[in-house]
Scaffold this active site. Structure first.
Site, PDB file in Angstrom:
ATOM      1  N   TYR A  48     -39.973  34.982  39.379  1.00  0.00           N
ATOM      2  CA  TYR A  48     -39.640  33.956  38.873  1.00  0.00           C
ATOM      3  C   TYR A  48     -39.856  34.024  37.319  1.00  0.00           C
ATOM      4  O   TYR A  48     -38.884  33.788  36.603  1.00  0.00           O
ATOM      5  CB  TYR A  48     -39.851  32.518  39.397  1.00  0.00           C
ATOM      6  N   ASP A  94     -51.729  32.655  34.884  1.00  0.00           N
ATOM      7  CA  ASP A  94     -51.819  31.828  33.859  1.00  0.00           C
ATOM      8  C   ASP A  94     -53.030  32.326  32.837  1.00  0.00           C
ATOM      9  O   ASP A  94     -54.015  32.845  33.706  1.00  0.00           O
ATOM     10  CB  ASP A  94     -52.330  30.193  34.363  1.00  0.00           C
ATOM     11  N   ASP A 113     -46.861  39.034  30.410  1.00  0.00           N
ATOM     12  CA  ASP A 113     -46.053  38.986  29.182  1.00  0.00           C
ATOM     13  C   ASP A 113     -46.817  38.672  27.985  1.00  0.00           C
ATOM     14  O   ASP A 113     -46.507  38.597  26.976  1.00  0.00           O
ATOM     15  CB  ASP A 113     -44.878  37.569  29.108  1.00  0.00           C
ATOM     16  N   GLU A 126     -41.148  36.329  35.507  1.00  0.00           N
ATOM     17  CA  GLU A 126     -40.553  37.685  34.827  1.00  0.00           C
ATOM     18  C   GLU A 126     -39.229  37.458  34.292  1.00  0.00           C
ATOM     19  O   GLU A 126     -38.739  37.825  33.185  1.00  0.00           O
ATOM     20  CB  GLU A 126     -40.633  38.772  35.881  1.00  0.00           C
TER      21      GLU A 126
HETATM   22  C1  LIG Z   1     -47.079  31.716  35.547  1.00  0.00           C
HETATM   23  S1  LIG Z   1     -47.113  31.397  37.327  1.00  0.00           S
HETATM   24  C2  LIG Z   1     -46.705  32.869  37.958  1.00  0.00           C
HETATM   25  C3  LIG Z   1     -46.155  32.816  39.163  1.00  0.00           C
HETATM   26  C4  LIG Z   1     -45.591  34.242  39.923  1.00  0.00           C
HETATM   27  N1  LIG Z   1     -46.660  35.197  40.019  1.00  0.00           N
HETATM   28  C5  LIG Z   1     -44.584  34.537  39.092  1.00  0.00           C
HETATM   29  O1  LIG Z   1     -44.489  35.608  38.386  1.00  0.00           O
HETATM   30  O2  LIG Z   1     -43.355  33.907  38.900  1.00  0.00           O
HETATM   31  C6  LIG Z   1     -48.905  31.270  37.680  1.00  0.00           C
HETATM   32  C7  LIG Z   1     -49.478  30.837  39.297  1.00  0.00           C
HETATM   33  O3  LIG Z   1     -50.597  30.745  39.239  1.00  0.00           O
HETATM   34  C8  LIG Z   1     -51.064  29.759  40.146  1.00  0.00           C
HETATM   35  N2  LIG Z   1     -52.442  29.567  39.881  1.00  0.00           N
HETATM   36  C9  LIG Z   1     -53.240  29.048  38.826  1.00  0.00           C
HETATM   37  N3  LIG Z   1     -54.495  29.117  39.041  1.00  0.00           N
HETATM   38  C10 LIG Z   1     -54.632  29.283  39.960  1.00  0.00           C
HETATM   39  C11 LIG Z   1     -55.777  29.425  40.885  1.00  0.00           C
HETATM   40  N4  LIG Z   1     -57.258  29.299  40.228  1.00  0.00           N
HETATM   41  N5  LIG Z   1     -56.103  29.805  42.061  1.00  0.00           N
HETATM   42  C12 LIG Z   1     -54.467  30.135  42.693  1.00  0.00           C
HETATM   43  N6  LIG Z   1     -53.553  30.052  41.951  1.00  0.00           N
HETATM   44  C13 LIG Z   1     -53.586  29.638  40.778  1.00  0.00           C
HETATM   45  C14 LIG Z   1     -50.275  28.659  39.639  1.00  0.00           C
HETATM   46  O4  LIG Z   1     -49.875  27.744  40.782  1.00  0.00           O
HETATM   47  C15 LIG Z   1     -48.920  29.484  39.611  1.00  0.00           C
HETATM   48  O5  LIG Z   1     -48.088  29.302  40.555  1.00  0.00           O
END
Ligand SMILES: C[S@@+](CC[C@H](N)C(=O)[O-])C[C@H]1O[C@@H](n2cnc3c(N)ncnc32)[C@H](O)[C@@H]1O
Length: 213
Positions: free
Chosen positions: A194, A126, A150, A196
């Site tokens: 997921y 994120d 991205d 990507e």
């Molecule tokens: C956009 S998703 C990407 C997930 C995975 N890497 C993917 O590419 O499908 C971002 C992930 O970051 C995790 N996340 C956000 N802030 C976080 C934090 N402070 N510590 C741990 N995980 C975090 C969210 O729960 C989420 O699963």
């Protein structure tokens, strides 16, 4: 938390491959019980440990865990429901070299000690995610960091930080799926997370950076 998530959460707490380091303030100055003991007490081997930060459903940990049985993988995410998916798949595939830790990335220095980690993968974080400030301390000498995103602004910002901090930029591309077929890039195209897959469907470029300290 909704009823279903609560139920799921209570189930994953019983999985042998899911661990948790609480995020409450009381734990700010506490160390996770496996800090500096991950190999000896959890994996019970001396293999290198690779971290997948913000792992979501843990596609990288699972994909690489299958490909490299002589390496250990730890997926970290704050969302238990996402981790649950990866943990279930690892159990079904009997992958003993993978585990998942539910915690905040900001707490990572409480979880790993100096040189404990060999490589870090960060896929589609994120944008507001704070990177661990002292990853240099728990990453081993010459340990590498891989970032897939991205987000062009985030990609350019990371490149700028690498330059300003005089870090070692190993490789970078603005369009992973339009690069020459270098051997080390294979795994990057083979394993798609997921998010990507979602971004590729939207015809977005996938940016990639590999660097070390
Ligand atoms: C956009 S998703 C990407 C997930 C995975 N890497 C993917 O590419 O499908 C971002 C992930 O970051 C995790 N996340 C956000 N802030 C976080 C934090 N402070 N510590 C741990 N995980 C975090 C969210 O729960 C989420 O699963």
């Amino acid at each position: 938390m909704g009823k279903n998530k609560l139920k799921l959460y209570s189930i994953i707490k019983t999985f042998p491959n899911v661990l948790e380091f609480p995020i409450e303030k009381d734990f700010l100055n506490k160390c996770f019980y496996l800090k500096s003991k991950w190999n000896k007490e959890f994996f019970k081997n001396e293999n290198q440990i690779i971290l997948e930060l913000a792992c979501g459903k843990g596609e990288y940990s699972i994909g690489m865990g299958e490909k490299y049985p002589k390496k250990n993988f730890i997926g970290i995410d704050i969302k238990g429901a996402r981790i649950c998916k990866g943990a279930l798949i690892s159990i079904e595939k009997n992958l003993k070299n993978i585990c998942f830790l539910r915690t905040k990335i900001e707490r990572i220095e409480n979880v790993f000690s100096k040189n404990e980690i060999h490589e870090i993968w960060i896929t589609f974080p994120d944008p507001q995610l704070k990177k661990p400030k002292k990853s240099k301390t728990f990453l081993s000498k010459n340990g590498t960091i891989n970032l897939k995103t991205d987000n062009k602004v985030f990609y350019e910002f990371t490149l700028e930080m690498i330059k300003i901090n005089k870090l070692n930029l190993i490789y970078h591309t603005e369009n992973l799926y339009n690069t020459e077929n270098l051997k080390f890039l294979e795994i990057l195209k083979e394993i798609q997370t997921y998010y990507e897959k979602k971004f590729l469907k939207e015809n977005k470029n996938i940016f990639y950076i590999k660097f070390s300290f």
